[in-house]
Scaffold this active site. Structure first.
Site, PDB file in Angstrom:
ATOM      1  CD  GLU A  39     -34.003  19.549  23.511  1.00 42.56           C
ATOM      2  OE1 GLU A  39     -32.952  18.932  23.292  1.00 42.56           O
ATOM      3  OE2 GLU A  39     -34.012  20.774  23.754  1.00 42.56           O
TER       4      GLU A  39
ATOM      5  CB  CYS B 293     -32.332  11.333  20.311  1.00 40.68           C
ATOM      6  SG  CYS B 293     -32.790  11.306  22.037  1.00 40.68           S
TER       7      CYS B 293
HETATM    8  P1  NAD Z   1     -40.039  13.550  13.063  1.00 41.35           P
HETATM    9  O1  NAD Z   1     -39.320  14.848  13.049  1.00 41.35           O
HETATM   10  O2  NAD Z   1     -40.264  12.868  11.781  1.00 41.35           O
HETATM   11  O3  NAD Z   1     -41.484  13.739  13.728  1.00 41.35           O
HETATM   12  C1  NAD Z   1     -41.645  14.299  15.021  1.00 41.35           C
HETATM   13  C2  NAD Z   1     -43.055  14.837  15.157  1.00 41.35           C
HETATM   14  O4  NAD Z   1     -43.211  15.950  14.294  1.00 41.35           O
HETATM   15  C3  NAD Z   1     -44.134  13.840  14.757  1.00 41.35           C
HETATM   16  O5  NAD Z   1     -45.212  13.941  15.665  1.00 41.35           O
HETATM   17  C4  NAD Z   1     -44.533  14.314  13.381  1.00 41.35           C
HETATM   18  O6  NAD Z   1     -45.845  13.955  13.038  1.00 41.35           O
HETATM   19  C5  NAD Z   1     -44.421  15.813  13.563  1.00 41.35           C
HETATM   20  N1  NAD Z   1     -44.333  16.606  12.337  1.00 41.35           N
HETATM   21  C6  NAD Z   1     -43.844  16.258  11.137  1.00 41.35           C
HETATM   22  N2  NAD Z   1     -43.945  17.306  10.277  1.00 41.35           N
HETATM   23  C7  NAD Z   1     -44.493  18.332  10.959  1.00 41.35           C
HETATM   24  C8  NAD Z   1     -44.844  19.673  10.657  1.00 41.35           C
HETATM   25  N3  NAD Z   1     -44.652  20.176   9.444  1.00 41.35           N
HETATM   26  N4  NAD Z   1     -45.390  20.446  11.608  1.00 41.35           N
HETATM   27  C9  NAD Z   1     -45.587  19.968  12.849  1.00 41.35           C
HETATM   28  N5  NAD Z   1     -45.289  18.700  13.205  1.00 41.35           N
HETATM   29  C10 NAD Z   1     -44.739  17.899  12.283  1.00 41.35           C
HETATM   30  O7  NAD Z   1     -39.240  12.618  14.096  1.00 41.35           O
HETATM   31  P2  NAD Z   1     -39.547  11.108  14.486  1.00 41.35           P
HETATM   32  O8  NAD Z   1     -39.188  10.226  13.345  1.00 41.35           O
HETATM   33  O9  NAD Z   1     -40.893  10.988  15.087  1.00 41.35           O
HETATM   34  O10 NAD Z   1     -38.499  10.891  15.678  1.00 41.35           O
HETATM   35  C11 NAD Z   1     -37.165  10.574  15.475  1.00 41.35           C
HETATM   36  C12 NAD Z   1     -36.271  11.793  15.620  1.00 41.35           C
HETATM   37  O11 NAD Z   1     -36.469  12.373  16.897  1.00 41.35           O
HETATM   38  C13 NAD Z   1     -34.788  11.474  15.545  1.00 41.35           C
HETATM   39  O12 NAD Z   1     -34.149  12.456  14.798  1.00 41.35           O
HETATM   40  C14 NAD Z   1     -34.351  11.537  17.003  1.00 41.35           C
HETATM   41  O13 NAD Z   1     -32.985  11.808  17.193  1.00 41.35           O
HETATM   42  C15 NAD Z   1     -35.220  12.625  17.534  1.00 41.35           C
HETATM   43  N6  NAD Z   1     -35.364  12.574  18.986  1.00 41.35           N
HETATM   44  C16 NAD Z   1     -34.725  13.518  19.736  1.00 41.35           C
HETATM   45  C17 NAD Z   1     -34.805  13.478  21.121  1.00 41.35           C
HETATM   46  C18 NAD Z   1     -34.107  14.497  21.977  1.00 41.35           C
HETATM   47  O14 NAD Z   1     -34.388  14.570  23.166  1.00 41.35           O
HETATM   48  N7  NAD Z   1     -33.205  15.286  21.435  1.00 41.35           N
HETATM   49  C19 NAD Z   1     -35.554  12.467  21.728  1.00 41.35           C
HETATM   50  C20 NAD Z   1     -36.211  11.537  20.922  1.00 41.35           C
HETATM   51  C21 NAD Z   1     -36.108  11.595  19.546  1.00 41.35           C
END
Ligand code: NAD
Length: 529
Positions: free
Chosen positions: A286, A320
């Site tokens: 997501e 989001c």
């Molecule tokens: P992010 O993508 O930076 O990080 C998300 C998670 O992924 C974190 O736990 C991070 O440590 C991990 N991560 C980073 N690199 C990785 C890798 N190489 N392998 C595995 N894990 C890795 O996102 P964020 O800044 O934490 O959250 C904000 C984003 O999330 C925004 O884009 C927002 O729109 C989205 N979001 C979407 C929803 C939805 O339901 N669609 C809900 C909430 C947030």
């Protein structure tokens, strides 16, 4: 447990007894800040000596907690441990797994304000935003526990004479659960709860911006009776240890919520079959949004302005589902700008620990800089700042709620996810044009239309391509069970968290077919067990 699922009520902080209870929780948590937390693999508390710090976005020098960072070797061990534990956890009856979630929900209810207080400090949520996050986490546990009981029951199949057929849902294996920081309790707990109630085991890698609240939830699961190794708590760099967990041949599925960039990266890595891997990994991803609210010429303009402002600036625009584009019919453009600017100016920005604060700091320095750059970009691309525009990163990462009008379709701030308190306002020639602009994005998460015309609503129902579409209300605030949540296109795999289909993503169906009369009952056959 009551039979029927009901959403957890939100707290009314205008009532003094509730405000008092929240103040007490904030004070209690203040006394617990700055502690050290281990990794937990198979129940064993592990300290690696190398730590990452989680800090308060509104008071950048305040340390919330110090978390030992996993090494690559430990990340691998976490998957191996989860795999081993899966061999027993998969056979625990669904009823027991569901009961674990019911107990966890009860504990969260008892400690509601305390959990919210952790989020107030760790991610700078205001009181109502933190309260909503905790309520949603409770809802996920309650909802998925009930859903599991439903899936564990008899599944209807067409009858065939001479055969007895049955279908049962069985778990998949080791789930890597990778949540974002913005709903650090609800989304993290929701994905974890779904994975374990369906019989999978978990490696939970919380966001480095919000590990404390994840650890609190993990402890609470242990208190509710979670056996060692069913959830393995692993803090560390996403890029370093995240890749190890995603790549591991024994990882069976990945439940990810976060940015488009990381989601696509994970999806790509997970697609590569590793040596010894026996399955195609399932990826639930997501991702981001560029959500729009359309205001038609016949809309109730005051209500529309309220919906736009609430959706744009709740939790500093870091949802989001946040409205980052207001697309307004030219005939009501000027009065709408005035109303939006006037309502935005009333937003009180301040410390999240205060009841009256309506908006606080953005998550970290990187986000602070990126959001400010978007504001500058908006201006250079011809946008007109009609509210906010200022920022102060001295004590915390504060950015004023900012409205940029006259943004052209296709401009950078009209296309890219900003994830901060910045609203782009776009003028549309008419309703048709507004719909075209709204759909002209790679994302497809939420959207809303304000109109009093049934025909226009019906047209949007058919043509506005988003996973969650709202009419004459804000585009944030999805409730578990009421608004199953998930997006189209680059917003993700549309897994509809909090919906009836969600748990199916964590299971596979096994069908057994037996010829009637071909076996004897045990007693008849004379076999002893
Ligand atoms: P992010 O993508 O930076 O990080 C998300 C998670 O992924 C974190 O736990 C991070 O440590 C991990 N991560 C980073 N690199 C990785 C890798 N190489 N392998 C595995 N894990 C890795 O996102 P964020 O800044 O934490 O959250 C904000 C984003 O999330 C925004 O884009 C927002 O729109 C989205 N979001 C979407 C929803 C939805 O339901 N669609 C809900 C909430 C947030």
């Amino acid at each position: 447990m009551s039979i029927e699922f009901r959403n957890e009520p939100l707290t009314d902080f205008s009532k003094e007894e509730n405000a008092q209870a929240m103040r007490a929780a904030i004070e209690k948590v203040a006394g617990e800040l700055g502690r050290e937390y281990p990794l937990v693999i198979g129940g064993e508390r592990i300290k690696t000596g190398s730590t990452l710090e989680s800090s308060n976005p509104a008071q950048r020098t305040q340390v919330i907690g110090k978390f030992h960072k996993a090494t690559k070797e430990l990340a691998g061990r976490a998957v191996e441990t989860a795999f081993k534990t899966f061999q027993t956890w998969r056979n625990v009856p669904a009823r027991e797994r569901a009961d674990l979630l019911f107990r966890a929900a009860d504990l969260m209810r008892q400690r509601k304000h305390e959990l919210s207080a952790w989020m107030i400090y760790e991610v700078a949520k205001t009181w109502p935003e933190a309260d909503g996050d905790t309520a949603e986490a409770i809802d996920f546990c309650e909802f998925y526990a009930r859903e599991m009981l439903h899936y564990a029951g008899d599944q209807p199949l067409v009858k065939l004479a001479g055969e007895e057929n049955s279908l049962e849902y069985i778990p998949l294996g080791v789930a890597a659960v990778i949540p974002p920081w913005n709903f650090p309790l609800a989304i993290m707990a929701g994905m974890t709860a779904a994975a374990i109630v369906t019989g999978n085991t978990v490696v939970l890698k919380p966001s480095s911006d919000a590990p404390a609240i994840a650890y609190k939830f993990f402890e609470l699961l242990e208190e509710a009776g979670l056996p060692a190794g069913v959830v393995n708590f692993m803090t560390g760099s996403g890029a370093e240890v995240g890749d190890v967990v995603v790549d591991h041949p024994k990882t069976r599925l990945i439940a990810f919520t976060g940015s488009k960039e990381v989601g696509l990266h994970i999806n790509e890595r997970a697609a590569k079959v590793q040596e010894g891997q026996l399955w195609i990994k399932r990826v639930i991803a997501e991702m981001g949004g560029k959500d729009a609210i359309i205001v038609a010429e016949d809309a109730d303009l005051e209500a529309a302005a309220t919906g736009v402002v609430q959706s744009a600036f709740g939790f500093q625009g870091q949802k989001c589902s946040a409205c980052s584009r207001a697309i307004i019919d030219a005939r009501v453009y000027d009065p709408m700008i005035e109303k939006i600017a006037a309502q935005t100016a009333k937003i009180k920005v301040g410390a999240p620990t205060e009841n009256e604060t309506m908006m606080s700091a953005v998550i970290n320095e990187k986000a602070f800089k990126a959001i400010n750059n978007y504001v500058e970009k908006g201006k250079t691309e011809g946008g007109r700042v009609v509210a906010g525009g200022g920022a102060d990163g001295e004590q915390g990462f504060f950015i004023e709620p900012t409205v940029i009008a006259d943004v052209k379709p296709g401009a950078t701030i009209e296309q890219e996810e900003i994830f901060g308190p910045v609203l782009a306002v776009i003028k549309a020639n008419d309703y048709e044009d507004a719909l075209r602009i709204a759909n002209d994005t790679q994302f497809g998460l939420t959207g809303a239309v304000y109109s009093t015309d049934e025909g226009k609503i019906e047209k949007a129902r058919r043509e506005f391509h988003v996973g969650n579409l709202y009419f004459n209300r804000k585009c944030t605030g999805a409730l578990v069970g009421v608004h199953p949540f998930g997006g189209f296109n680059m917003s993700g795999t549309d897994s509809k968290a909090g919906g009836r289909d969600y748990l199916l993503l964590f299971m596979q169906a096994k069908v057994s077919s037996a010829k009637v009369g071909a076996t004897r009952k045990r007693a008849e056959a004379g076999t002893a067990i």
